[in-house]
Design a protein around this motif. Structure first.
Motif, PDB file in Angstrom:
ATOM      1  N   VAL A 183       2.643   4.946  -3.813  1.00 20.76           N
ATOM      2  CA  VAL A 183       2.623   6.404  -3.981  1.00 20.76           C
ATOM      3  C   VAL A 183       3.587   7.053  -2.986  1.00 20.76           C
ATOM      4  CG1 VAL A 183       1.215   8.487  -3.817  1.00 20.76           C
ATOM      5  CG2 VAL A 183       0.293   6.466  -4.959  1.00 20.76           C
ATOM      6  N   ALA A 184       3.522   6.617  -1.739  1.00 19.46           N
ATOM      7  CA  ALA A 184       4.411   7.198  -0.712  1.00 19.46           C
ATOM      8  C   ALA A 184       5.877   6.912  -1.029  1.00 19.46           C
ATOM      9  CB  ALA A 184       4.054   6.651   0.668  1.00 19.46           C
ATOM     10  N   GLN A 191       0.027   4.400  -8.851  1.00 22.97           N
ATOM     11  CA  GLN A 191      -1.109   4.795  -9.689  1.00 22.97           C
ATOM     12  C   GLN A 191      -0.833   6.171 -10.290  1.00 22.97           C
ATOM     13  OE1 GLN A 191      -4.883   3.868  -7.866  1.00 22.97           O
ATOM     14  NE2 GLN A 191      -6.050   5.048  -9.372  1.00 22.97           N
ATOM     15  N   GLY A 251       0.808  -1.231   0.000  1.00 25.28           N
ATOM     16  CA  GLY A 251       0.000   0.000   0.000  1.00 25.28           C
ATOM     17  C   GLY A 251       0.828   1.263   0.000  1.00 25.28           C
ATOM     18  N   LEU A 252       2.104   1.150  -0.347  1.00 22.96           N
ATOM     19  CA  LEU A 252       3.019   2.286  -0.189  1.00 22.96           C
ATOM     20  C   LEU A 252       3.618   2.787  -1.497  1.00 22.96           C
ATOM     21  CD1 LEU A 252       4.759   1.017   3.085  1.00 22.96           C
ATOM     22  CD2 LEU A 252       3.359   3.084   2.862  1.00 22.96           C
ATOM     23  N   VAL A 300      -3.140   9.276  -9.634  1.00 19.71           N
ATOM     24  CA  VAL A 300      -3.050   9.644  -8.218  1.00 19.71           C
ATOM     25  C   VAL A 300      -1.735  10.387  -7.964  1.00 19.71           C
ATOM     26  CG1 VAL A 300      -2.848   8.711  -5.890  1.00 19.71           C
ATOM     27  CG2 VAL A 300      -4.528   7.741  -7.472  1.00 19.71           C
ATOM     28  N   VAL A 348      -1.066  14.058  -6.419  1.00 23.33           N
ATOM     29  CA  VAL A 348      -0.231  14.250  -5.227  1.00 23.33           C
ATOM     30  C   VAL A 348       0.924  15.207  -5.533  1.00 23.33           C
ATOM     31  CG1 VAL A 348       1.416  13.048  -3.729  1.00 23.33           C
ATOM     32  CG2 VAL A 348      -0.864  12.081  -4.114  1.00 23.33           C
ATOM     33  N   LEU A 355       6.950   9.293  -3.696  1.00 22.42           N
ATOM     34  CA  LEU A 355       7.205  10.618  -3.112  1.00 22.42           C
ATOM     35  C   LEU A 355       8.557  10.636  -2.393  1.00 22.42           C
ATOM     36  CD1 LEU A 355       4.128  12.141  -1.241  1.00 22.42           C
ATOM     37  CD2 LEU A 355       5.205  12.904  -3.365  1.00 22.42           C
TER      38      LEU A 355
END
Lengths: 341, 341
Positions: free
Chosen positions: A209-210, A238, A206-207, A241, A245, A213
């Protein structure tokens, strides 16, 4: 030292929807699907659209899975749809050859990724040289990069840069990273090379995107992301997304938000039965650090031996099994079964 | 100062799968579904299982949506399934009443959340007092917390603690936060109160897990998470993923990984048609900072006026529209249409 200190921060999003997404549909995208998405991504201002069999040039085979279309048809179809975006392809030495590279450039590939296991950058030397000689942009990426640390990744990336790679970086093939682990690795690589640094995430924990970044904050300039996360296992970072962001962070991508949302809607409607989600097998493979492409053989071996597929993934993680070692899956399942008798 | 400096870090995961998930299915879970998931979550060692209409006690209505079961049946069903887990309920003053609180405690609710808009903690005073008088654990949470800053959130949380809340915190109702924004807010709250700090994330920008990690690192002790992320809009922080990530970080939750993966499989099989995903509307509402429960009326107004729902969400975000102001959706759609003529 990285020579790209952005006055106004700008990130290049590299879009392998039509290559990594192929893993999610058994490499069965047809020409209409390729054309529809490539057209939408091009209209959104996506700078690089990557296409091909999930495992790259030359990988379509009985063993790994036959693609619906051959490499030539895939490249020609996408090339015709792109007016501003550049076309990317991926190749892992062993599957693809120098001849595949020449054919890809002949059909309009602009950006060519040569991939190697995270400790084996030396296998990229010849093909990076071929790509440079062909006049395309050469990039080098390290697979399963969580299996070694910042120091070795920096050395391996520096080696690929020396071989001629014009961008180098790491793939989180198993979706195993925490953001802090990405920070340390990307920072070490950015310090070691003079070319843009690449990060490619997967979402098993689940990380994605993070982690992307974190990669940007540590100096990465090329970030891979796919529409709706379409990709192997739990999917990739994604794209739409990440655009949102980065917009919140004031970082330029050159991609229009509404247009990339439309492209993602095309991907959702045309390319996939359902968007990727993080099922229990994806969590286990991410935690174990095992390539999520192993899902099918792991489920089969677990069923055959009557063991829990989660336990099997964790045991494969302990054995540090990597792609090409599929024969160890059955062995490990049998050992698990014997141990629980 | 927060008085809970963990020698061995330990986080309490609070599971609103059977409450926030209700938003995703029009509040239509039946007793067999509640029982199946509550039993599995209890077996996994989940410490608090929250249940109810998506909007909490007393909210089932024609206007918001009627739940399949009344509050009494939902609570009784889940209570019977829990042997070690505590049962939680949620209430927003205006929808629920003191009578609803008394009935919930009578039916075995152990933990009661009183919710208020992020700047309106004063409305929680009476009900937090009622919960304390009833002998249940009282918690106070601030909705749409991105709409104000660390200083005011800390003041509002301190107020709820003064009113008797035994844990206080913030909800990212729109899924708008970046991790750094969570860090500043949770840190300010943890400095201002002597009770555990709560964080509740949504995944509109793909950052729910990362924001929850940021909250933990900033001092939050109670983290909300749901099986497969089942919840409003793009869903919540995914429980079983967070368990795996906290395990990678060496943080104790008391929850077994295999058991929570099994519970998540029960949720996937029994509660939902498909797991939540981040569609284009979810991205737009997260970016705009608008409650994702507005999705249906926004789509309807956008269709009626012939405007892009993404534009409508962004315009609603600029107007800082919050729950209860649904009538502004149509107005804003008409203004958008007029502006584009």
């Amino acid at each position: 030292m990285n020579t790209h200190p952005p006055e106004r921060p700008r990130i290049l999003l590299h879009d392998p929807t039509l290559r990594d997404g192929h893993h999610a549909v058994g490499h069965q995208l047809d020409a209409d699907q390729l054309r529809a998405y490539a057209t939408a991504a091009n209209a959104a201002g996506v700078p690089v659209v990557e296409v091909g069999h999930g495992n790259g040039l030359g990988a379509s085979s009985l063993q790994i899975g036959r693609a619906r279309l051959d490499d030539a048809t895939m490249l020609t179809t996408v090339r015709e749809a792109l007016t501003s975006a550049r076309m990317g392809v991926f190749m892992a030495p062993g599957w693809g050859t120098s001849g595949d590279l020449a054919a890809a450039v002949h059909r309009g590939a602009d950006v060519i990724r040569i991939a190697a296991h995270c400790t084996e950058a030396d296998v990229t030397e010849r093909h990076l040289g071929v790509v440079r000689d062909l006049g395309a942009e050469a990039q080098g990426v390290l697979l399963m990069s969580h299996m070694t640390g910042p120091g070795e990744l920096a050395e391996q990336c520096a080696l690929m840069a020396k071989f001629g790679a014009q961008a180098v970086g790491i793939m989180d093939s198993a979706g195993h990273y925490l953001p802090s682990e990405v920070t340390g690795r990307v920072h070490a690589i950015a310090e070691a090379v003079d070319v843009p640094v690449i990060f490619h995430g997967h979402n098993n924990l689940g990380l994605a995107v993070a982690n992307s970044l974190a990669a940007v904050d540590a100096g990465a300039v090329v970030i891979d992301a796919t529409a709706r996360g379409f990709g192997a296992g739990a999917g990739n970072t994604q794209l739409e997304v990440l655009v949102a962001v980065l917009e919140r962070r004031g970082i330029e991508t050159g991609i229009g938000l509404r247009e990339v949302l439309s492209a993602a809607d095309v991907a959702a409607d045309r390319l996939m039965k359902a968007p990727p989600s993080i099922d229990s097998i994806a969590v286990a493979s991410g935690l174990a650090g095992v390539f999520s492409g192993f899902k099918r053989p792991v489920l089969e071996s677990a069923r055959a031996e009557g063991v829990d597929p989660v336990d099997l993934f964790l045991a494969l993680g302990e054995r540090q099994v990597v792609a090409g070692q599929e024969d160890l899956i059955g062995d490990t399942a049998r050992q698990l079964k014997a141990a629980t008798r």
